[in-house]
Write a protein that holds these residues in place. Structure first.
Motif, PDB file in Angstrom:
ATOM      1  N   HIS A  23       3.336  -0.476   3.650  1.00  0.00           N
ATOM      2  CA  HIS A  23       3.627  -1.666   2.844  1.00  0.00           C
ATOM      3  C   HIS A  23       2.957  -2.921   3.392  1.00  0.00           C
ATOM      4  CE1 HIS A  23       7.383   0.740   1.402  1.00  0.00           C
ATOM      5  NE2 HIS A  23       6.264   1.160   0.847  1.00  0.00           N
ATOM      6  N   PRO A  24       3.154  -3.276   4.679  1.00  0.00           N
ATOM      7  CA  PRO A  24       2.423  -4.449   5.181  1.00  0.00           C
ATOM      8  C   PRO A  24       0.907  -4.259   5.179  1.00  0.00           C
ATOM      9  CG  PRO A  24       3.617  -3.361   6.973  1.00  0.00           C
ATOM     10  CD  PRO A  24       4.079  -2.740   5.693  1.00  0.00           C
ATOM     11  N   LEU A  25       0.462  -3.022   5.357  1.00  0.00           N
ATOM     12  CA  LEU A  25      -0.989  -2.759   5.321  1.00  0.00           C
ATOM     13  C   LEU A  25      -1.554  -3.098   3.943  1.00  0.00           C
ATOM     14  CD1 LEU A  25      -3.504  -1.434   6.734  1.00  0.00           C
ATOM     15  CD2 LEU A  25      -2.797   0.695   5.623  1.00  0.00           C
ATOM     16  N   LEU A  26      -0.901  -2.597   2.905  1.00  0.00           N
ATOM     17  CA  LEU A  26      -1.386  -2.832   1.547  1.00  0.00           C
ATOM     18  C   LEU A  26      -1.338  -4.324   1.209  1.00  0.00           C
ATOM     19  CD1 LEU A  26      -2.425  -1.720  -1.133  1.00  0.00           C
ATOM     20  CD2 LEU A  26      -0.049  -1.310  -1.819  1.00  0.00           C
ATOM     21  N   ILE A  27      -0.246  -4.966   1.574  1.00  0.00           N
ATOM     22  CA  ILE A  27      -0.136  -6.405   1.274  1.00  0.00           C
ATOM     23  C   ILE A  27      -1.216  -7.186   2.027  1.00  0.00           C
ATOM     24  CG2 ILE A  27       1.348  -8.451   1.407  1.00  0.00           C
ATOM     25  CD1 ILE A  27       2.129  -6.165  -0.661  1.00  0.00           C
ATOM     26  N   GLY A  28      -1.469  -6.815   3.268  1.00  0.00           N
ATOM     27  CA  GLY A  28      -2.505  -7.505   4.039  1.00  0.00           C
ATOM     28  C   GLY A  28      -3.865  -7.405   3.370  1.00  0.00           C
ATOM     29  N   VAL A  29      -4.212  -6.224   2.895  1.00  0.00           N
ATOM     30  CA  VAL A  29      -5.508  -6.058   2.227  1.00  0.00           C
ATOM     31  C   VAL A  29      -5.517  -6.821   0.900  1.00  0.00           C
ATOM     32  CG1 VAL A  29      -7.074  -4.408   1.134  1.00  0.00           C
ATOM     33  CG2 VAL A  29      -6.029  -3.863   3.349  1.00  0.00           C
ATOM     34  N   LEU A  30      -4.424  -6.765   0.163  1.00  0.00           N
ATOM     35  CA  LEU A  30      -4.397  -7.480  -1.123  1.00  0.00           C
ATOM     36  C   LEU A  30      -4.477  -8.990  -0.934  1.00  0.00           C
ATOM     37  CD1 LEU A  30      -1.873  -5.342  -3.213  1.00  0.00           C
ATOM     38  CD2 LEU A  30      -4.358  -5.491  -3.436  1.00  0.00           C
ATOM     39  N   ARG A  31      -3.918  -9.476   0.169  1.00  0.00           N
ATOM     40  CA  ARG A  31      -4.051 -10.924   0.444  1.00  0.00           C
ATOM     41  C   ARG A  31      -5.526 -11.297   0.630  1.00  0.00           C
ATOM     42  NH1 ARG A  31       0.321 -13.968   2.832  1.00  0.00           N
ATOM     43  NH2 ARG A  31      -1.126 -14.612   4.459  1.00  0.00           N
ATOM     44  N   LEU A  32      -6.264 -10.438   1.331  1.00  0.00           N
ATOM     45  CA  LEU A  32      -7.715 -10.685   1.479  1.00  0.00           C
ATOM     46  C   LEU A  32      -8.403 -10.611   0.116  1.00  0.00           C
ATOM     47  CD1 LEU A  32      -8.601  -8.508   4.615  1.00  0.00           C
ATOM     48  CD2 LEU A  32      -8.522 -11.014   4.491  1.00  0.00           C
ATOM     49  N   ALA A  33      -7.978  -9.630  -0.690  1.00  0.00           N
ATOM     50  CA  ALA A  33      -8.624  -9.424  -1.995  1.00  0.00           C
ATOM     51  C   ALA A  33      -8.405 -10.630  -2.906  1.00  0.00           C
ATOM     52  CB  ALA A  33      -8.084  -8.149  -2.640  1.00  0.00           C
ATOM     53  N   VAL A  34      -7.168 -11.050  -3.043  1.00  0.00           N
ATOM     54  CA  VAL A  34      -6.878 -12.104  -4.034  1.00  0.00           C
ATOM     55  C   VAL A  34      -7.323 -13.483  -3.559  1.00  0.00           C
ATOM     56  CG1 VAL A  34      -4.924 -10.785  -4.956  1.00  0.00           C
ATOM     57  CG2 VAL A  34      -4.500 -12.621  -3.285  1.00  0.00           C
ATOM     58  N   SER A  35      -7.631 -13.600  -2.285  1.00  0.00           N
ATOM     59  CA  SER A  35      -8.154 -14.896  -1.820  1.00  0.00           C
ATOM     60  C   SER A  35      -9.677 -14.921  -1.865  1.00  0.00           C
ATOM     61  CB  SER A  35      -7.638 -15.199  -0.411  1.00  0.00           C
ATOM     62  OG  SER A  35      -8.007 -14.160   0.467  1.00  0.00           O
ATOM     63  N   GLY A  36     -10.267 -13.866  -2.454  1.00  0.00           N
ATOM     64  CA  GLY A  36     -11.718 -13.863  -2.632  1.00  0.00           C
ATOM     65  C   GLY A  36     -12.486 -13.538  -1.365  1.00  0.00           C
ATOM     66  N   ARG A  37     -11.785 -13.021  -0.345  1.00  0.00           N
ATOM     67  CA  ARG A  37     -12.467 -12.768   0.935  1.00  0.00           C
ATOM     68  C   ARG A  37     -13.045 -11.353   1.017  1.00  0.00           C
ATOM     69  NH1 ARG A  37      -8.595 -14.456   5.727  1.00  0.00           N
ATOM     70  NH2 ARG A  37     -10.566 -14.296   6.851  1.00  0.00           N
ATOM     71  N   LEU A  38     -12.539 -10.455   0.174  1.00  0.00           N
ATOM     72  CA  LEU A  38     -12.923  -9.044   0.243  1.00  0.00           C
ATOM     73  C   LEU A  38     -13.831  -8.687  -0.923  1.00  0.00           C
ATOM     74  CD1 LEU A  38     -12.361  -6.111   1.371  1.00  0.00           C
ATOM     75  CD2 LEU A  38     -10.484  -6.038  -0.282  1.00  0.00           C
ATOM     76  N   ALA A  39     -14.905  -7.966  -0.651  1.00  0.00           N
ATOM     77  CA  ALA A  39     -15.793  -7.535  -1.740  1.00  0.00           C
ATOM     78  C   ALA A  39     -16.467  -6.225  -1.372  1.00  0.00           C
ATOM     79  CB  ALA A  39     -16.845  -8.607  -2.018  1.00  0.00           C
ATOM     80  N   GLU A  40     -16.853  -5.485  -2.401  1.00  0.00           N
ATOM     81  CA  GLU A  40     -17.670  -4.291  -2.218  1.00  0.00           C
ATOM     82  C   GLU A  40     -19.027  -4.612  -2.830  1.00  0.00           C
ATOM     83  OE1 GLU A  40     -16.879  -0.837  -4.626  1.00  0.00           O
ATOM     84  OE2 GLU A  40     -17.134   0.507  -2.935  1.00  0.00           O
TER      85      GLU A  40
END
Ligand code: GRF
Length: 229
Positions: free
Chosen positions: A179-196
């Protein structure tokens, strides 16, 4: 992909209980994940996970009502696309997605998998880790590519395998960190920091070559880094 004027829109794919979906809902409610759930999609109309959101957000269908795997995934994909998500998260979605579906949502399609990938892709990960005498097990969040559980791992959480563990005990220990792992990654995603970008995963525009790790405080950090990312 992220439009700063509004919270990112997340679609969630589920097949069962939905504790990871609940973790997302709770994080949004608590204000720690600036996002909105725009739909929950299931291949199991009776999935308990569907009950966690209001009826207007639910979509489900039985694959057996479709002529082929491709036709089911087309209907699923059309329903997801209508919800206009920025991110599509497989959170306990137990059906293999066909290549056309993966390509359709490529770059916004994430999965949480209960193993330290590349170890133990597929099913029964906990039992297999115990049978192999692993000292450590865990969970991974990765971008989805057509090959099963083979996309770039963005972040992992590790737990010990304890003497006497059976698959259920180990699964429960892994779920706590999922649960904290998924939320941590989603926080990066929705803040525009994560991309493929092509075959490279980037964080803040820099290529990610080693998965981030969930630390004991529940934050993500690069291995060996002094502070969370
Ligand atoms: C989790 O262990 C997830 O990693 C795996 O299926 C399980 C789903 O749990 N893919 P839940 O439905 O989120 O409670």
């Amino acid at each position: 992909m992220s439009d700063t004027a509004r919270p990112d829109r997340i679609a969630v794919l589920v097949s069962g209980r939905g504790s990871n979906l609940q973790a997302i809902l709770d994080a949004i409610e608590a204000g720690s994940l600036p996002a909105q759930i725009v739909g929950v999609f299931s291949d199991k109309p009776a999935a308990a996970a569907l009950q966690r959101v209001e009826p207007a957000l639910r979509w489900s269908a039985s694959p057996k009502d479709y002529a082929s795997r491709e036709e089911f995934d087309l209907a699923l994909g059309d329903a997801i696309e209508a919800a206009q998500p920025d991110w599509v998260v497989c959170a306990g979605y137990l059906r293999i997605l066909c290549d056309a579906f993966v390509e359709r949502f490529r770059g916004k399609l994430l999965n949480i998998h209960p193993s330290l990938l590349p170890k133990y892709p597929g099913l029964r990960t906990h039992a297999r880790a115990i049978a192999d005498g692993e000292a450590e097990h865990g969970a991974s969040v990765h971008f989805v590519i057509p090959e099963l559980d083979a996309g770039t791992v963005i972040a992992q959480a590790r737990v010990p395998v304890r003497a006497g563990d059976d698959a259920d005990a180990l699964a429960a220990r892994v779920l706590e960190v999922e649960h904290p792992l998924l939320i941590g990654v989603l926080r990066l995603a929705v803040s525009g920091r994560l991309a493929e970008q092509g075959t490279t995963t980037t964080i803040d525009g820099h290529g990610l070559f080693t998965p981030l790790l969930l630390d004991s405080a529940g934050a993500l950090r690069a291995p060996g880094a002094d502070s969370p990312i």
